[in-house]
Design an enzyme around this catalytic site. Structure first.
Site, short mmCIF file in Angstrom:
data_model
loop_
_atom_site.label_atom_id
_atom_site.label_comp_id
_atom_site.label_asym_id
_atom_site.label_seq_id
_atom_site.Cartn_x
_atom_site.Cartn_y
_atom_site.Cartn_z
N ASP A 8 -1.70 5.93 -1.12
CA ASP A 8 -2.13 6.69 -2.31
C ASP A 8 -2.63 8.09 -1.97
O ASP A 8 -3.43 8.66 -2.70
CB ASP A 8 -3.27 5.94 -3.03
N LYS A 30 2.45 -0.23 0.28
CA LYS A 30 2.53 -0.19 -1.17
C LYS A 30 2.77 1.24 -1.65
O LYS A 30 1.96 2.13 -1.41
CB LYS A 30 1.24 -0.72 -1.79
N ASP A 59 5.04 -0.43 -6.45
CA ASP A 59 4.04 -0.81 -7.45
C ASP A 59 4.18 0.10 -8.67
O ASP A 59 3.38 1.00 -8.88
CB ASP A 59 2.66 -0.67 -6.79
N LYS A 61 4.71 -1.25 -11.92
CA LYS A 61 4.21 -1.98 -13.10
C LYS A 61 5.05 -1.69 -14.34
O LYS A 61 4.58 -1.12 -15.33
CB LYS A 61 2.75 -1.61 -13.37
N LEU A 62 6.29 -2.14 -14.31
CA LEU A 62 7.20 -1.84 -15.42
C LEU A 62 6.72 -2.49 -16.72
O LEU A 62 6.27 -3.64 -16.73
CB LEU A 62 8.60 -2.38 -15.12
N ASP A 64 8.38 -2.27 -20.71
CA ASP A 64 9.28 -1.65 -21.68
C ASP A 64 10.02 -2.78 -22.40
O ASP A 64 9.64 -3.95 -22.25
CB ASP A 64 10.26 -0.70 -20.95
N PRO A 66 12.96 -5.54 -22.91
CA PRO A 66 13.57 -6.33 -21.84
C PRO A 66 14.78 -5.68 -21.17
O PRO A 66 14.87 -5.67 -19.92
CB PRO A 66 13.97 -7.63 -22.56
N THR A 68 15.69 -2.54 -20.90
CA THR A 68 15.30 -1.37 -20.10
C THR A 68 14.61 -1.81 -18.82
O THR A 68 14.84 -1.24 -17.74
CB THR A 68 14.38 -0.44 -20.93
N THR A 118 -7.41 -4.80 -11.94
CA THR A 118 -8.72 -5.04 -11.31
C THR A 118 -9.76 -3.98 -11.69
O THR A 118 -10.93 -4.14 -11.39
CB THR A 118 -8.59 -5.08 -9.77
N ARG A 178 -12.22 -4.99 -0.60
CA ARG A 178 -13.09 -4.16 0.25
C ARG A 178 -13.36 -5.03 1.46
O ARG A 178 -14.27 -5.87 1.44
CB ARG A 178 -14.37 -3.79 -0.51
N GLY A 207 -6.52 0.12 -0.09
CA GLY A 207 -6.18 1.54 -0.11
C GLY A 207 -7.27 2.37 0.54
O GLY A 207 -7.30 2.56 1.76
N ARG A 208 -8.22 2.82 -0.30
CA ARG A 208 -9.25 3.74 0.19
C ARG A 208 -10.00 3.29 1.43
O ARG A 208 -10.23 4.12 2.31
CB ARG A 208 -10.21 4.09 -0.97
O1 C5P Z 1 -8.09 2.26 -2.98
P1 C5P Z 1 -7.97 0.85 -3.47
O2 C5P Z 1 -8.08 -0.16 -2.36
O3 C5P Z 1 -8.87 0.55 -4.64
O4 C5P Z 1 -6.47 0.79 -3.99
C1 C5P Z 1 -5.96 -0.26 -4.76
C2 C5P Z 1 -4.52 -0.01 -5.06
O5 C5P Z 1 -4.02 -1.09 -5.82
C3 C5P Z 1 -4.26 1.25 -5.89
O6 C5P Z 1 -3.01 1.76 -5.44
C4 C5P Z 1 -4.12 0.73 -7.32
O7 C5P Z 1 -3.25 1.51 -8.09
C5 C5P Z 1 -3.50 -0.64 -7.07
N1 C5P Z 1 -3.72 -1.64 -8.11
C6 C5P Z 1 -4.97 -1.99 -8.57
N2 C5P Z 1 -5.10 -2.96 -9.53
C7 C5P Z 1 -4.04 -3.59 -10.00
C8 C5P Z 1 -2.75 -3.26 -9.54
C9 C5P Z 1 -2.64 -2.26 -8.58
O8 C5P Z 1 -5.96 -1.45 -8.09
N3 C5P Z 1 -4.18 -4.57 -10.86
#
Ligand code: C5P
Length: 230
Positions: A8, A30, A59, A61-62, A64, A66, A68, A118, A178, A207-208
């Site tokens: 990201d 991802k 990722d 997340k489609l 629309d 069906p 499409t 989340t 985390r 991610g972070r």
């Molecule tokens: O930085 P962090 O660990 O919070 O990143 C979580 C990743 O998961 C981000 O790319 C976010 O878009 C993705 N995501 C999410 N919740 C979801 C689906 C995807 O946080 N339900």
């Protein structure tokens, strides 16, 4: 359990540098909205070039109608990624249409349904879906299971109940991880790796806590070491 690293970062250059750092590890990458909208198919190809064995999760997340969604799913299958996702709230017909269309592909990607993001807390979720997160996530997961999807995106806190309602093999991919209790950021329902393991999470998404760490490579190594003990 297999680690999924969220790419990201603000530029393709930075994401590819992170991928380059992690090319020796058995991890999923991802690719989300930001990277795909900006960098598209060449970015997927660049990742494969760095490590042909990287597993790629698109990722997007489609959501629309069906037909499409199924058209887009076919294009995603042609990209050669290993997993992608659709919104469960697009409904059973959309899920079934996507899976029917992908059945023409010998090596189709895994398909997951997004249940509850989340970043939702209970009040904001109920304002949209008029049900508790737990109940709605389980209902969405059951729909996805019945329509032949491979699993769901959910929080760690719904993982066990979803497996109980469907099957142990029904995959749960959980963002908001985390690993060792790092800062939650905008995520509302975060969990550590230990809790994720206890709840049967198949793919923890991080991610972070990785890309903002001073040493992302050491962080991934630390995470993989813990995963190996589960
Ligand atoms: O930085 P962090 O660990 O919070 O990143 C979580 C990743 O998961 C981000 O790319 C976010 O878009 C993705 N995501 C999410 N919740 C979801 C689906 C995807 O946080 N339900």
């Amino acid at each position: 359990m297999e680690l999924c690293v969220a790419l990201d970062l603000p530029s393709a250059k930075e994401n590819l540098a992170l991928a380059e750092l992690l090319k020796g590890y058995n991890v999923w990458m991802k690719v989300g909205f930001r990277a795909y909208i900006r960098d598209g198919k060449p970015f997927i190809e660049a990742l494969k070039k760095i490590n042909p064995d990287f597993k790629l999760f698109l990722d997007l997340k489609l959501y629309d109608i069906p037909n499409t969604m199924a058209d887009a799913a076919e294009e995603i299958a042609k990209l050669g990624v290993d997993m992608f996702n659709i919104h469960a709230s697009a409904g059973s017909v959309a899920m079934k249409t996507v899976m029917d269309r992908l059945s023409n592909y010998e090596q189709r990607p895994l398909v997951l349904a997004v249940t509850a993001l989340t970043s939702f807390d209970e009040a904001n979720f109920q304002a949209v879906y008029e049900k508790s997160i737990d109940a709605k996530a389980e209902q969405f997961a059951t729909m996805a299971y019945e329509n032949g999807l491979d699993g769901v995106v959910c929080s760690t806190f719904e993982s066990r109940a979803i497996k109980n309602a469907t099957s142990d093999d029904f995959l749960t991919l959980c963002p908001g991880i985390r690993p060792f209790g790092e800062d939650a950021g905008d995520q509302q329902r975060v969990a550590t790796l230990n809790l994720a393991a206890k709840e049967g999470v198949d793919y923890p998404v991080v991610g972070r806590p990785i890309y903002k760490d001073a040493n992302p490579k050491a962080k991934v190594e630390e995470i993989l070491k813990v995963i190996a003990t589960f």
